[in-house]
Structures are given as structure tokens and as C-alpha cells.
Design a protein around this motif. Structure first.
Motif: not given
Length: 501
Positions: A303-314, A323-338
């Protein structure tokens, strides 16, 4: 070469490009700063305090323009930047009060005693400013940790001169802030060259190597900080480099607390981990918790919100890590926000991993991901967590959430956390740092390059001071802080006793 600002919401350039500072100009500014230091360091603490108050007043008077420019260049939002600029001016006023109080010089007087072994002459010790300070601005706090942030404010208060290396993420904010500060210093009668700003990566390299620079303060990435730290230490005359680099800020949620107030803890966590789009050095990115609270934490993040980050590199770095964590078999994705439909938007994400898997992959899973994400390490028995805490990298903060019946367990967790963290929080969250005498914003590597010191709070001034002892000098030739009559009326340690004498 030039430095260009951008609007993170659109990805479009903002403002005119600023010319990178040449090596010749860096040298000139360092020489001017040294000349100014020779004058400024001789000013009374009361006079320096008056000028710091004046700088704070002028920044407040120009707040509307500064905040407008900064929001266009950082997308941090007017409410957040309004608070941050007020924190910045309050910081200047805090150091002005420190100067008026006077005990920061740690004056010590030992009376002569020729009857002891070895005999003791009259010796008197005081802290004195060290010279020109290089300050490297932070990307994530364009006011409070940048041009006239904590490093600059404490260095000027100490009696030092400052050359600021502006951050490339907000060059226009840097220029506008510097314009106000420079004018205020001139209005207050401060010597010309006391404060200046440079732009561009190469100028920052030149600055830390300049022989007139006597110390440096830095807030930023581990890679950038380590490179400058190595340069500072490879000089013919190595200088102190006080860098704040990276931190995972572990939180331990004890079973009783998880059972008694899961919704409250989850809401606090989601607010803290997404604050400033997760671009806080005190972001609680690593949580040890019973499995029973994972769903509640996930619901709050969803239920939380993200936003624009400080620069493109960041932004690219954050998205790549998620993305790397999402595709990893070490961890499970619990939730994503908005996240809003903006150019460099970061979306909140929460992952979970069993304690055993975390321990087996500790180095990989303790890598800081600068943005609104976190990893929950689930455990069955808090006793299993204790030896793991000791293996974590150095960090700025450590947090414990406990019920009133869990004092024993909370104390055991704190006993491990204090070995790796500079600030311990009980039933709260690490984001948000008070301006105070007792504040410690530092920790073992890689949190900072020197865990003894803090970059925020009154003790930050000690980074720019060095002790000098006067032995058997006539009273009239001593600094006023050490004269017998104590003309400044400050607290001093005389023959071991701390008092106003």
C-alpha cells in the motif's frame, strides 16, 4: 566539460549547464580559503556565532526560491524540502549556540607541581581549528548534507574555511544556495574566500589532494568515498577523510512485539523504508522478524508509494538490484508498492529469506540497495539471530522492536548491535536524525571511514579541531579560553575538576 542538472520527474535537462571547475581555479580557491582561514580562525567564537546566525536568516528569507529550484532538480517534494531547509538553518543556529556556550574547545588546565614524579610544569590544553576543509555534497540531502549542510556548518563554526564540491545531481541548487551563503558571509564581514564551491568530478580529485586542504568530509557511495579516502591517505601528508558511505541498518523485531502490535510495526516500517523514496542513509533495509509478521509487513509495503529518484544512474542501479533479487532463487518477493508514471521512478519492493539461507549468502544479501526496498530475514528463535548480527557489516543504526516483557531479549540484541552500529533505536525507526549534543551518526566500515566521529550533531565539530598544549606560557599570551581569569566564562577542566573556573 560541464555539469547539467535534470528534472527526475521528466528526465529533461533543468537549468543551464555549469562549467566544471579547472585545476587552476581549484588551486586559487584553496589559496583564498587558506588566507581567509588565517583571519577567521582568529575571530572570537561570539563573532563567528553572529555570522552563522546571519547565514541562517538569509537562507530562510530565500527559502521559496531555493526550495523551488531544488524540487525541480531533485523531485523530493516541497513539503520534504521545506522541512530539510529549516533543519539546515536550525543546524547553523545550533552551532552558533555551541560557540556561545564555549565548552567545545575542551579547555584543560593542570597547575604546576614540582613535588611529584615526574615533576609537572604548568600545562594548558585547548582545541584549535585546523585549516581548509574539503566538503563533498550528498545527493540525497541537497540542503542538510550538502552546500551548507552539517559538514560546512560545523567546519565554519570550528573556525575553518570550506571549499565545497557540489554534487552533480543538483548543481543549480548548489549554485543558488552558495549565492545566498556567500552574500551573507560578506554582509557579516567574514573574510573573502572563506567559503566557495567547485563543480565536476576532476575538481573533487584535485581538491582532496591540494596541500592546503587539511581534512575532508564526504557523504555518498562506498565506491566514490573509498576512492577519495585512498587519495587522502596517499598524499605526501595524509589527511583525515571523514566519509559516510553505506549502511543496511538492521532491525530486529522480537516475537512479543510482532504478536502485540503487528499493524503498527508494519506501518512504521513501510513509512521508514519508503521515506524520500528510500534514499536515506538510515533506510531500514534489513529486518530480522518472525514469519508471523511477514504478511503484515508485505501488506503495508503493497500500500506504499515510491516516486522519482534523484538521478538516472541511481534509479537504474535500484531497478537492476530489485530485478536481480526478483529473479534470484535465494529470496522470495513478498510485495511491491506503487510508483508514479515518472521518468526515474522507483517502486517499493519487499523480499523475504530464511535465516539459514541468509547466513549462507550473507555478503550478497547485505549489499545496500539505495532505494525503497527491504529484505526480511525470518527466524524461529532469537538466539539464532544473535551470532548473525555480529557478522553484519558496520552500520549507522541498529533497531529493536520489543514488548515490555522482552527486556532480556532486547538487551541481548543490543549487546550485539552496539558492536556494529553507532546509534541504537528502541521501538522506533532510524530515519530522522535529531540535531543534538548526544547524536552519533557514524559506525564501523563501511558505514563510515572513522567510527569515532559523527557527521551530524554537535560532536561533528571535533573533526575540524586539533589539540594544542601551552606549557609555562605567561597568562597574557595564552588564548582567552586558557587564561586564569576565564574571561569567556566557559566550562573548563582545571586540575581534573570540570566547572566554570
Amino acid at each position: 566539460m560541464s555539469v547539467q542538472g535534470y528534472n527526475p520527474r521528466t528526465g529533461e535537462p533543468f537549468g543551464d549547464p555549469l562549467e566544471a571547475t579547472s585545476d587552476t581555479e581549484v588551486d586559487r580557491l584553496c589559496e583564498a580559503a587558506h588566507s581567509a582561514f588565517e583571519v577567521w580562525s582568529g575571530w572570537s567564537a561570539q563573532d563567528r556565532a553572529r555570522v552563522l546566525d546571519l547565514v541562517a536568516d538569509r537562507l530562510d528569507e530565500n527559502s521559496e526560491n531555493l526550495i523551488s529550484v531544488c524540487d525541480s532538480e531533485t523531485a523530493l517534494g516541497v513539503p520534504r524540502l521545506t522541512t530539510e531547509l529549516k533543519r539546515t538553518t536550525n543546524q547553523l543556529r545550533m552551532f552558533a549556540d555551541v560557540l556561545r556556550e564555549g565548552s567545545y574547545v575542551e579547555a584543560m588546565i593542570d597547575s604546576p607541581n614540582m613535588d611529584i614524579i615526574p615533576p609537572r610544569p604548568d600545562v594548558r590544553r585547548v582545541l584549535r581549528p585546523i585549516g581548509v576543509i574539503a566538503v563533498y555534497s550528498a545527493s540525497n540531502f541537497p540542503f542538510a548534507l550538502s552546500t551548507v549542510g552539517s559538514d560546512t556548518a560545523s567546519a565554519l563554526a570550528a573556525g575553518c574555511a570550506v571549499v565545497v564540491k557540489g554534487h552533480s545531481a543538483h548543481p543549480n541548487t548548489t549554485r543558488e544556495t552558495a549565492r545566498v551563503v556567500t552574500a551573507a558571509l560578506a554582509e557579516g564581514g567574514a573574510p573573502e574566500g572563506l567559503f566557495s564551491v567547485i563543480y565536476g568530478t576532476q575538481s573533487g580529485v584535485r581538491l582532496v589532494q591540494h596541500p592546503l586542504v587539511k581534512a575532508a568530509g564526504f557523504t555518498g557511495s562506498i565506491g566514490g568515498g573509498r576512492a577519495l579516502y585512498d587519495l587522502a591517505n596517499s598524499r605526501p601528508d595524509p589527511i583525515p577523510f571523514y566519509g559516510e558511505l553505506g549502511s543496511v541498518n538492521p532491525t530486529v523485531i522480537l516475537p512479543g512485539a510482532a504478536a502485540e502490535r503487528p499493524e503498527e510495526i508494519a506501518a512504521g516500517f513501510a513509512q521508514s523504508v519508503t521515506m524520500g523514496v528510500g534514499q536515506f542513509c538510515t533506510n531500514p533495509g534489513l529486518v530480522f522478524a518472525p514469519s508471523s509478521i511477514v504478511d503484515e509487513l508485505g501488506k503495508a509495503v503493497a500500500g506504499s508509494n515510491g516516486g522519482a529518484m534523484l538521478n538516472e544512474r541511481m534509479c537504474d542501479s535500484y531497478r537492476s538490484h530489485v530485478e536481480a533479487l526478483s529473479n534470484s532463487d535465494l529470496v522470495a518477493l513478498v510485495a511491491t508498492g506503487n510508483a508514479p508514471d515518472e521518468a526515474w521512478a522507483g517502486k517499493p519492493a519487499l523480499f523475504s529469506v530464511p535465516l539459514e539461507t541468509f547466513v549462507a549468502n550473507l555478503e550478497k544479501l547485505t549489499e545496500e540497495n539505495f532505494g525503497p526496498s527491504g529484505i526480511i530475514v525470518t527466524y524461529s528463535d532469537v538466539a539464532d539471530v544473535l551470532p548473525v548480527l555480529a557478522k553484519l557489516p558496520g552500520t549507522l543504526t541498529g533497531t529493536v522492536h520489543a514488548s515490555p516483557s522482552e527486556n532480556k531479549e532486547a538487551a541481548a540484541v543490543a549487546a550485539e548491535l552496539h558492536k556494529i552500529a553507532g546509534r541504537l533505536i528502541y521501538n522506533g525507526w532510524p530515519t530522522g536524525i535529531a540535531l543534538a549534543w548526544a547524536m552519533q551518526h557514524g559506525g564501523p566500515w563501511p558505514a563510515t571511514t572513522n567510527a569515532i566521529h559523527t557527521s551530524i550533531g554537535v560532536p561533528g565539530i571535533y573533526r575540524w579541531l586539533s589539540p594544542v598544549t601551552y606549557q609555562t606560557w605567561p597568562d597574557e599570551l595564552l588564548p582567552p579560553e586558557l587564561q586564569d581569569a576565564n574571561p569567556l566564562g566557559i566550562t573548563r577542566r582545571r586540575d581534573g575538576v570540570l566547572a566554570k573556573h
